[in-house]
Design a protein around this motif. Sequence first.
Motif, short mmCIF file in Angstrom:
data_model
loop_
_atom_site.label_atom_id
_atom_site.label_comp_id
_atom_site.label_asym_id
_atom_site.label_seq_id
_atom_site.Cartn_x
_atom_site.Cartn_y
_atom_site.Cartn_z
N ARG A 61 0.84 -1.19 0.00
CA ARG A 61 0.00 0.00 0.00
C ARG A 61 0.88 1.23 0.00
NH1 ARG A 61 -1.50 -4.03 3.06
NH2 ARG A 61 0.03 -3.37 4.57
N ARG A 62 0.24 2.38 0.17
CA ARG A 62 1.01 3.61 0.29
C ARG A 62 1.88 3.55 1.55
NH1 ARG A 62 -2.95 8.08 0.65
NH2 ARG A 62 -1.07 9.20 1.18
N VAL A 65 0.28 4.48 4.97
CA VAL A 65 -0.64 3.46 5.49
C VAL A 65 0.14 2.33 6.12
CG1 VAL A 65 -2.42 1.79 4.85
CG2 VAL A 65 -2.44 4.07 3.84
N ASP A 66 1.18 1.85 5.44
CA ASP A 66 2.00 0.76 5.98
C ASP A 66 2.64 1.14 7.31
OD1 ASP A 66 1.49 -0.99 3.94
OD2 ASP A 66 3.34 -0.58 2.84
#
Length: 86
Positions: A61-62, A65-66
């Motif tokens: 993911r972006r 987000v991670d």
Amino acid sequence: MRETPLTTAAVAAGALAVVGGIVAFGVLVDVQAAVLTLAGVALLAAAARLALPATRVFSVRRRAVDVAIMLAFAVALAGLGLTTAL
């Protein structure tokens, strides 16, 4: 558009080996120490995801987000490890 390369099998196997070793340590020696170690590994993973380029670490993911998910996981594990007595 440039695609992010997939995580190599060696990196995936290494990550599974680290987590498996920590779980085995928890089963055989001390659960609380293993939970706190997993929290530390999650914190290191968040720092690695934040600092390293996308080609060097897991990237699904972006980045924001991670990092947020791994930090929340680290905080939850640390809280559980420090407050739960067996």
